[in-house]
Design a protein around this motif. Structure first.
Motif, short mmCIF file in Angstrom:
data_model
loop_
_atom_site.label_atom_id
_atom_site.label_comp_id
_atom_site.label_asym_id
_atom_site.label_seq_id
_atom_site.Cartn_x
_atom_site.Cartn_y
_atom_site.Cartn_z
N GLN A 218 36.33 41.81 45.46
CA GLN A 218 37.91 41.72 45.20
C GLN A 218 37.84 39.92 43.70
N LEU A 219 35.81 39.96 43.68
CA LEU A 219 36.02 39.16 42.79
C LEU A 219 35.79 39.76 41.97
N VAL B 136 29.76 37.48 40.69
CA VAL B 136 30.84 37.67 40.95
C VAL B 136 30.35 37.83 42.40
N ARG C 19 36.35 42.76 40.76
CA ARG C 19 37.79 43.40 40.29
C ARG C 19 38.80 42.58 39.53
N ASN C 20 38.66 41.25 39.95
CA ASN C 20 39.39 40.06 39.26
C ASN C 20 39.04 39.61 37.94
N ARG C 21 37.74 39.20 37.72
CA ARG C 21 36.82 39.13 37.12
C ARG C 21 36.85 40.17 35.88
N ALA D 231 40.10 42.52 35.64
CA ALA D 231 41.26 42.88 35.46
C ALA D 231 41.67 42.96 33.97
N LYS D 232 41.59 42.08 32.89
CA LYS D 232 42.71 42.49 32.25
C LYS D 232 41.38 42.91 30.79
#
Length: 159
Positions: free
Chosen positions: A90-91, A80, A93-95, A97-98
């Protein structure tokens, strides 16, 4: 002989990374000592978990430098990015997120001695700030080469 070559690569890569870091770094990295000892995982524990067919596998995220990940990483782990840089955070957090907040996550770096790692505490803090409660940091005392590879734990390359 293979292990010595990988250790040498890690040493060279580490020097290269800190001499030519791209992207903005975060102000001052938080010390790894800020991570509660109860939330540290020893390499032997993770290696045993990976071998076990019955144990549920955590999400394993490499929060260090890409050159180290491509040289050798934990099989099944995902890269990441370095958490010492805003882009890496940020990568991360994006990974996640769901993902459900009770997801078991193990983060690791292995770029350098534990007390000098610029990535692990930032990643740990970011995941906790997002509400994740089952986050553990893989305790790599010296570096990934000597604390994982030299012990014969499983390794994947590339990526």
């Amino acid at each position: 002989m293979k292990h010595n070559a990988l250790k040498a690569l890690f040493s060279v890569a580490f020097a290269f990374i800190f001499l030519s870091q791209s992207g903005p770094a975060l102000a001052e990295p938080k010390p790894t000592a800020s991570i509660p000892k109860a939330n540290l995982m020893q390499p032997a524990e993770l290696a045993a978990n990976l071998k076990s067919a019955s144990n549920p596998k955590p999400l394993i995220l490499h929060v260090g430098f890409h050159i180290l990940y491509t040289q050798a990483h934990i099989p099944g782990s995902e890269y990441v990015g370095p958490a010492s840089e805003e882009a890496g955070l940020q990568l991360l957090r994006n990974r996640v997120a769901k993902l459900p907040k009770d997801t078991s996550i193990v983060i690791y770096c292995g770029c350098c001695p534990w007390s000098d790692c610029p990535n692990i505490a930032a990643a740990y803090d970011a995941l906790h700030a997002l509400g994740f409660k089952q986050v553990r940091a893989l305790y790599i005392a010296d570096n990934f080469g000597s604390d994982w590879i030299d012990h014969g734990y499983p390794v994947a390359k590339g990526g």
